[in-house]
Motif scaffolding. Structure first.
Motif, PDB file in Angstrom:
ATOM      1  N   ASP A  57       0.819  -1.218   0.000  1.00 21.98           N
ATOM      2  CA  ASP A  57       0.000   0.000   0.000  1.00 21.98           C
ATOM      3  C   ASP A  57       0.847   1.261   0.000  1.00 21.98           C
ATOM      4  OD1 ASP A  57      -2.377  -1.447   0.052  1.00 21.98           O
ATOM      5  OD2 ASP A  57      -2.382  -1.573   2.236  1.00 21.98           O
ATOM      6  N   HIS A  58       2.025   1.203   0.592  1.00 21.96           N
ATOM      7  CA  HIS A  58       2.843   2.409   0.749  1.00 21.96           C
ATOM      8  C   HIS A  58       4.259   2.111   0.282  1.00 21.96           C
ATOM      9  CE1 HIS A  58       3.789   6.370   2.388  1.00 21.96           C
ATOM     10  NE2 HIS A  58       4.859   5.844   2.976  1.00 21.96           N
ATOM     11  N   VAL A  59       4.660   2.742  -0.827  1.00 21.23           N
ATOM     12  CA  VAL A  59       6.001   2.579  -1.382  1.00 21.23           C
ATOM     13  C   VAL A  59       6.644   3.956  -1.470  1.00 21.23           C
ATOM     14  CG1 VAL A  59       7.387   1.751  -3.309  1.00 21.23           C
ATOM     15  CG2 VAL A  59       5.267   0.573  -2.713  1.00 21.23           C
ATOM     16  N   THR A  60       7.831   4.088  -0.922  1.00 18.38           N
ATOM     17  CA  THR A  60       8.498   5.384  -0.881  1.00 18.38           C
ATOM     18  C   THR A  60       9.683   5.429  -1.833  1.00 18.38           C
ATOM     19  OG1 THR A  60       9.925   4.670   0.948  1.00 18.38           O
ATOM     20  CG2 THR A  60       7.833   5.734   1.520  1.00 18.38           C
ATOM     21  N   LEU A  61      10.038   6.651  -2.199  1.00 20.60           N
ATOM     22  CA  LEU A  61      11.248   6.926  -2.971  1.00 20.60           C
ATOM     23  C   LEU A  61      11.950   8.063  -2.257  1.00 20.60           C
ATOM     24  CD1 LEU A  61      13.065   6.557  -5.449  1.00 20.60           C
ATOM     25  CD2 LEU A  61      11.555   8.090  -6.711  1.00 20.60           C
ATOM     26  N   GLY A  62      12.772   7.731  -1.287  1.00 21.57           N
ATOM     27  CA  GLY A  62      13.357   8.749  -0.437  1.00 21.57           C
ATOM     28  C   GLY A  62      12.272   9.433   0.374  1.00 21.57           C
ATOM     29  N   ALA A  63      12.190  10.745   0.260  1.00 22.42           N
ATOM     30  CA  ALA A  63      11.166  11.507   0.972  1.00 22.42           C
ATOM     31  C   ALA A  63       9.838  11.525   0.235  1.00 22.42           C
ATOM     32  CB  ALA A  63      11.656  12.945   1.188  1.00 22.42           C
ATOM     33  N   PHE A  64       9.805  10.981  -0.956  1.00 24.08           N
ATOM     34  CA  PHE A  64       8.578  10.962  -1.761  1.00 24.08           C
ATOM     35  C   PHE A  64       7.819   9.654  -1.547  1.00 24.08           C
ATOM     36  CE2 PHE A  64      11.422  13.841  -3.973  1.00 24.08           C
ATOM     37  CZ  PHE A  64      10.592  14.880  -4.366  1.00 24.08           C
ATOM     38  N   THR A  65       6.543   9.674  -1.882  1.00 23.73           N
ATOM     39  CA  THR A  65       5.713   8.474  -1.908  1.00 23.73           C
ATOM     40  C   THR A  65       5.321   8.213  -3.359  1.00 23.73           C
ATOM     41  OG1 THR A  65       4.817   8.869   0.300  1.00 23.73           O
ATOM     42  CG2 THR A  65       3.559   7.418  -1.140  1.00 23.73           C
ATOM     43  N   LEU A  66       5.554   7.006  -3.830  1.00 24.84           N
ATOM     44  CA  LEU A  66       5.198   6.677  -5.205  1.00 24.84           C
ATOM     45  C   LEU A  66       3.688   6.524  -5.338  1.00 24.84           C
ATOM     46  CD1 LEU A  66       7.939   4.091  -6.267  1.00 24.84           C
ATOM     47  CD2 LEU A  66       7.769   6.501  -6.895  1.00 24.84           C
ATOM     48  N   SER A  67       3.140   7.061  -6.405  1.00 24.10           N
ATOM     49  CA  SER A  67       1.706   6.931  -6.670  1.00 24.10           C
ATOM     50  C   SER A  67       1.393   5.498  -7.089  1.00 24.10           C
ATOM     51  CB  SER A  67       1.291   7.896  -7.778  1.00 24.10           C
ATOM     52  OG  SER A  67       1.928   7.546  -8.998  1.00 24.10           O
ATOM     53  N   PRO A  68       0.154   5.045  -6.924  1.00 22.51           N
ATOM     54  CA  PRO A  68      -0.216   3.691  -7.365  1.00 22.51           C
ATOM     55  C   PRO A  68       0.099   3.439  -8.830  1.00 22.51           C
ATOM     56  CG  PRO A  68      -1.932   4.597  -5.961  1.00 22.51           C
ATOM     57  CD  PRO A  68      -0.961   5.714  -6.210  1.00 22.51           C
ATOM     58  N   ALA A  69      -0.054   4.478  -9.669  1.00 24.68           N
ATOM     59  CA  ALA A  69       0.231   4.306 -11.093  1.00 24.68           C
ATOM     60  C   ALA A  69       1.702   4.002 -11.327  1.00 24.68           C
ATOM     61  CB  ALA A  69      -0.186   5.556 -11.878  1.00 24.68           C
ATOM     62  N   LEU A  70       2.591   4.676 -10.596  1.00 27.95           N
ATOM     63  CA  LEU A  70       4.026   4.427 -10.755  1.00 27.95           C
ATOM     64  C   LEU A  70       4.420   3.082 -10.151  1.00 27.95           C
ATOM     65  CD1 LEU A  70       5.493   7.973 -10.026  1.00 27.95           C
ATOM     66  CD2 LEU A  70       5.478   6.761 -12.208  1.00 27.95           C
ATOM     67  N   VAL A  71       3.817   2.727  -9.021  1.00 21.10           N
ATOM     68  CA  VAL A  71       4.093   1.409  -8.445  1.00 21.10           C
ATOM     69  C   VAL A  71       3.682   0.320  -9.428  1.00 21.10           C
ATOM     70  CG1 VAL A  71       3.527  -0.184  -6.571  1.00 21.10           C
ATOM     71  CG2 VAL A  71       3.878   2.240  -6.075  1.00 21.10           C
ATOM     72  N   GLY A  72       2.583   0.564 -10.160  1.00 23.93           N
ATOM     73  CA  GLY A  72       2.131  -0.412 -11.150  1.00 23.93           C
ATOM     74  C   GLY A  72       3.121  -0.627 -12.268  1.00 23.93           C
ATOM     75  N   LYS A  73       4.000   0.335 -12.515  1.00 29.29           N
ATOM     76  CA  LYS A  73       4.993   0.211 -13.580  1.00 29.29           C
ATOM     77  C   LYS A  73       6.222  -0.595 -13.143  1.00 29.29           C
ATOM     78  CE  LYS A  73       3.764   4.715 -15.614  1.00 29.29           C
ATOM     79  NZ  LYS A  73       3.341   4.281 -16.946  1.00 29.29           N
TER      80      LYS A  73
END
Length: 371
Positions: A160-176
């Motif tokens: 449900d929660h995937v981070t990129l440093g201080a950012f949080t990846l959107s579901p669309a980007l996680v899907g990629k």
């Protein structure tokens, strides 16, 4: 019979006209889509800003940013049925069953008088498949019945929660993110009480008596995961996450690649993907038009097939005509589209299409090719 073939060919003319009617707008739309995507990516390549993933800079809000770093999650994804779990961004269970599969091989020959005779041979073999194979649709279902339903379904879980440093990846980007790797499990790493007949095998589990001698209905289950790792993102900064960037050209940019990639390399890769997709759709539109024209001309070889040899000659001729017409019409459609989007290239394509049509007309003239 010859009469039934004529009736089928006439019906096919209607289908052929519909296919040709579909091919024109498909080819035209594809060129517009391609140019729009090209301009969008070119615009993005000139405005993208590379930023660090350690902190979110409010000054970049709404801008197209390029960020690299570790896609990470604190989630542990688990398979409740087998008790397998792993810290992962994605967790996939793949299920296959040993089933009967049908293979059909047909051979058609023409008979004097315009009729045809088709002989179809059906063979059956057992194979591993990740989908249920319906044996009730077999030509000879007797002795080849499949179990029908899987005891377990293939499924994919996503954190449900995937981070990129201080950012949080959107579901669309996680899907990629799709770089799955095998997750090897054993009885010790699974729950104490495994499903009935389940035993460790090949890094997963086998539901059956003997993996070395599979029987109908045996099932094998394997697991794959996407582990935390480096990714590169180009998208619009929206708060502490990302969103699609809308370019002035009208398209959107939201890219993700595994590994550490420069913004320039990501844009080039996206442009290359766009070119490949454009040519695939062009080929698809041409094939749709070619099939449609062949159906339109189909009554001619059927009429001539009263004499099988003559039918084959006419079929070869109409096939050549359909190919040349499909090529010319496809080029004309692409050229007209490019005139609307890129006049110079469009004019060159249109000239090539006209030359093709002229060559086609010369070939049809009586005595063409005679010495």
């Amino acid at each position: 019979s010859w009469f039934s073939r004529i009736g089928g060919a006439i019906k096919g003319v209607v289908v052929g006209i519909l296919l040709v009617a579909v091919a024109f707008p498909l080819l035209f739309w594809n060129e517009g889509r391609s140019v729009k995507r090209y301009k969008t990516l070119k615009e993005g390549g000139g405005s993208v800003v590379s930023v660090g993933s350690e902190r979110v800079d409010p000054a970049n809000e709404g801008r197209l940013v390029h960020v690299t770093g570790r896609a990470d999650t604190q989630a542990t994804l688990a398979d409740a049925a087998f008790g397998v779990s792993s810290p992962a961004i994605k967790f996939r269970r793949s299920v296959e069953m040993y089933q009967w599969d049908e293979h059909a091989q047909s051979k058609t020959k023409e008979k004097l008088g315009g009729g045809t005779e088709t002989v179809t041979t059906y063979t059956y073999s057992k194979t591993w498949s990740g989908r249920p194979i319906r044996s009730d649709g077999f030509k000879h279902p007797e002795g080849h019945q499949n179990p029908g339903t899987f005891p377990y379904e293939s499924e994919v879980q996503t954190a449900d929660h995937v981070t990129l440093g201080a950012f949080t990846l959107s579901p669309a980007l996680v899907g990629k993110i799709g770089n799955f790797e095998a997750l090897s499990v054993s009885a010790e790493s699974a729950q104490p009480e495994l499903p009935a007949k389940a035993k460790p095998y090949g890094g997963g589990f086998y539901l059956g008596a003997d993996p070395a001698s599979p029987q109908l209905g045996d099932v094998r289950v394997t697991f794959q995961v996407v582990r935390p790792g480096d990714v590169s993102v180009i998208a619009k900064q929206a708060g502490q996450t990302f969103a699609p960037f809308v370019a002035q050209a009208g398209g959107t940019i939201e890219l993700l690649q595994a590994g550490v990639c420069t913004a320039e390399a990501m844009i080039q890769k996206a442009q290359q993907d766009n070119r490949v997709l454009t040519w695939l759709i062009r080929l698809g539109g041409f094939l749709v038009m070619l099939i449609g024209l062949n159906l339109v001309f189909k009554p001619l070889p059927v009429l001539a097939s009263v004499l099988p040899f003559l039918g084959r000659v006419v079929a070869a001729g109409t096939g050549l005509v359909a190919f040349l017409l499909a090529a010319a019409c496809s080029l004309c459609t692409i050229a007209v589209a490019w005139i609307a989007y890129r006049p110079i290239l469009g004019a060159l394509l249109l000239a090539a299409a006209v030359l093709l049509v002229v060559a086609f007309r010369k070939r049809l003239k009586p005595g063409a090719g005679a010495s």
